[in-house]
Design a protein around this motif. Sequence first.
Motif, PDB file in Angstrom:
ATOM      1  N   ARG A 152     -12.990  35.178 -19.999  1.00  0.00           N
ATOM      2  CA  ARG A 152     -13.058  36.612 -19.696  1.00  0.00           C
ATOM      3  C   ARG A 152     -11.979  37.414 -20.404  1.00  0.00           C
ATOM      4  NH1 ARG A 152     -13.127  39.000 -13.486  1.00  0.00           N
ATOM      5  NH2 ARG A 152     -13.190  41.204 -14.016  1.00  0.00           N
ATOM      6  N   PHE A 153     -10.754  36.870 -20.457  1.00  0.00           N
ATOM      7  CA  PHE A 153      -9.634  37.611 -21.026  1.00  0.00           C
ATOM      8  C   PHE A 153      -9.123  37.037 -22.339  1.00  0.00           C
ATOM      9  CE2 PHE A 153      -9.298  38.192 -16.370  1.00  0.00           C
ATOM     10  CZ  PHE A 153      -9.440  39.563 -16.315  1.00  0.00           C
ATOM     11  N   GLY A 154      -9.582  35.826 -22.697  1.00  0.00           N
ATOM     12  CA  GLY A 154      -9.086  35.210 -23.919  1.00  0.00           C
ATOM     13  C   GLY A 154      -7.657  34.741 -23.806  1.00  0.00           C
ATOM     14  N   VAL A 155      -7.219  34.407 -22.595  1.00  0.00           N
ATOM     15  CA  VAL A 155      -5.840  33.990 -22.350  1.00  0.00           C
ATOM     16  C   VAL A 155      -5.857  32.598 -21.730  1.00  0.00           C
ATOM     17  CG1 VAL A 155      -3.732  34.469 -21.050  1.00  0.00           C
ATOM     18  CG2 VAL A 155      -5.029  36.353 -22.069  1.00  0.00           C
ATOM     19  N   GLN A 156      -4.962  31.748 -22.188  1.00  0.00           N
ATOM     20  CA  GLN A 156      -4.844  30.406 -21.647  1.00  0.00           C
ATOM     21  C   GLN A 156      -3.716  30.374 -20.622  1.00  0.00           C
ATOM     22  OE1 GLN A 156      -6.881  27.806 -22.366  1.00  0.00           O
ATOM     23  NE2 GLN A 156      -5.817  26.597 -20.805  1.00  0.00           N
ATOM     24  N   ILE A 157      -4.040  30.028 -19.372  1.00  0.00           N
ATOM     25  CA  ILE A 157      -3.039  29.938 -18.316  1.00  0.00           C
ATOM     26  C   ILE A 157      -2.929  28.498 -17.854  1.00  0.00           C
ATOM     27  CG2 ILE A 157      -3.444  32.312 -17.572  1.00  0.00           C
ATOM     28  CD1 ILE A 157      -5.000  31.210 -15.197  1.00  0.00           C
ATOM     29  N   THR A 158      -1.816  28.178 -17.221  1.00  0.00           N
ATOM     30  CA  THR A 158      -1.587  26.822 -16.736  1.00  0.00           C
ATOM     31  C   THR A 158      -2.278  26.612 -15.386  1.00  0.00           C
ATOM     32  OG1 THR A 158       0.454  27.457 -15.594  1.00  0.00           O
ATOM     33  CG2 THR A 158       0.631  26.784 -17.910  1.00  0.00           C
ATOM     34  N   TYR A 159      -2.353  25.360 -14.984  1.00  0.00           N
ATOM     35  CA  TYR A 159      -2.957  25.032 -13.694  1.00  0.00           C
ATOM     36  C   TYR A 159      -2.128  25.613 -12.545  1.00  0.00           C
ATOM     37  CZ  TYR A 159      -5.045  22.260  -9.940  1.00  0.00           C
ATOM     38  OH  TYR A 159      -5.671  21.874  -8.785  1.00  0.00           O
ATOM     39  N   ASN A 160      -0.798  25.583 -12.674  1.00  0.00           N
ATOM     40  CA  ASN A 160       0.054  26.144 -11.616  1.00  0.00           C
ATOM     41  C   ASN A 160      -0.163  27.646 -11.460  1.00  0.00           C
ATOM     42  OD1 ASN A 160       1.213  23.681 -11.010  1.00  0.00           O
ATOM     43  ND2 ASN A 160       2.902  23.937 -12.460  1.00  0.00           N
ATOM     44  N   LYS A 161      -0.316  28.357 -12.584  1.00  0.00           N
ATOM     45  CA  LYS A 161      -0.583  29.794 -12.480  1.00  0.00           C
ATOM     46  C   LYS A 161      -1.962  30.045 -11.880  1.00  0.00           C
ATOM     47  CE  LYS A 161       0.964  32.759 -15.454  1.00  0.00           C
ATOM     48  NZ  LYS A 161       1.215  33.611 -16.658  1.00  0.00           N
ATOM     49  N   ALA A 162      -2.928  29.204 -12.190  1.00  0.00           N
ATOM     50  CA  ALA A 162      -4.253  29.336 -11.590  1.00  0.00           C
ATOM     51  C   ALA A 162      -4.185  29.126 -10.082  1.00  0.00           C
ATOM     52  CB  ALA A 162      -5.226  28.340 -12.228  1.00  0.00           C
TER      53      ALA A 162
END
Length: 417
Positions: A202-212
Amino acid sequence: MCSPSCAGCPVNDLHSPAANNPNGLARTSSDCKPLGTVPKLNPFAGPAPSDTKYEKFGGSDGHISQSTVGLNDPIRREDDDNLFDVEVSDVFNSKQEFQKHLHLMMIRTRYEFKVHKLSPSLLVVRCMDNNCSWRVRGMRVINTRCWMVTKFVKEHTCAVDYKREGHRQATSWVIGDCLKNRYVAPSRTFKPKDIVDDVRERFGVQITYNKAWRTREAAYDTLRGTPEESYTFLPSFLHVLVECDPGTTTDLVLTQEGRFNYFFFALIASKEGYKFCRPIICVDGAHLKGKYKGMMFIVVCKDDNNNIFPLAWGIGDVENDSSWLWFFTKFKQVHPSIAKAIREIYPGVFHGICMQHLLHNINNKFRGISVDMLYYCCVKAYRLCEFACLMNALMLVQPRLRPYLQEVRYERWSRAY
């Protein structure tokens, strides 16, 4: 403002031309447009329109005067079609919505910003590159919660090296607020790994599992409130419960520091309904998995239709002798209890042990060899001779188990006794 000759205009009934126009001039009917289609007012694009008075931005109190916001200024909402554009004179319902909009705008462009100035009435953000000309300034409208964009330099003069895939503005509360609708249905399952994939798509951004994970918790807090808020509602909830359902028993115990300790309630319907249920009561506890953990106690029985009938609920900060004793003291007139509570409050009442819970304790105390099948055979044996043979076989597999089961007492978990 429309002229008096503009028939059917809702604005004509509320205002007169002389009221807001210092020159006493009225617009012609050709200027009348439906609300929402009038072009936005831009205080930096020349003289202000005649129906709106503008004061200097950032007065002595650091606010924008309410008179600087015209009737035609649009209020940004979460469901706007274009969430990523900002223009001077755009108005937002709150500071948090303004900040969220800035975050989403920068996530889309892949650039990052930092806060240059921040106060209760002023917010200035600029590009991470100090030499870049991009910046946004917003100020709070006086006597309101609204915020208005007063300056916006749109072009980035920095290098493309400042674009980031793992965006610092992709914070958990911003993404959580965007994804909160995924958790409206209680049965909906949207795991952190699904959030990682959805944010990337949706945003084209890679986030970590902890941030998720933090994003999911932020979405829950937005929809359901924080655990701290829920605990503060308990006294009010119990008061309203008793007022609306007379005869209901409730109790809330706090520590000396004013923190939550114990909670109990039994509905009047449960009290009256127990008269028509089977005289066998089941008690169990379940560990709470929220932020503050704790233990939930529940008492149930079965009615004549063989359905589970709840009798009472309780919550304790931890599972120990004190919490069980307190819970059973509150409900001692209708149920059996557990070990120490039975001896002190219900002497002479038979206390059975759940075979599943006993097996769980056995596996925790005696690790290494599985005795599940032999244990279930011992539990379900009807004759003493059959029980003795199975116990001997069980002891050959795990010799240390006999003293423990004798201490628990056979009659509390086996059919043979």
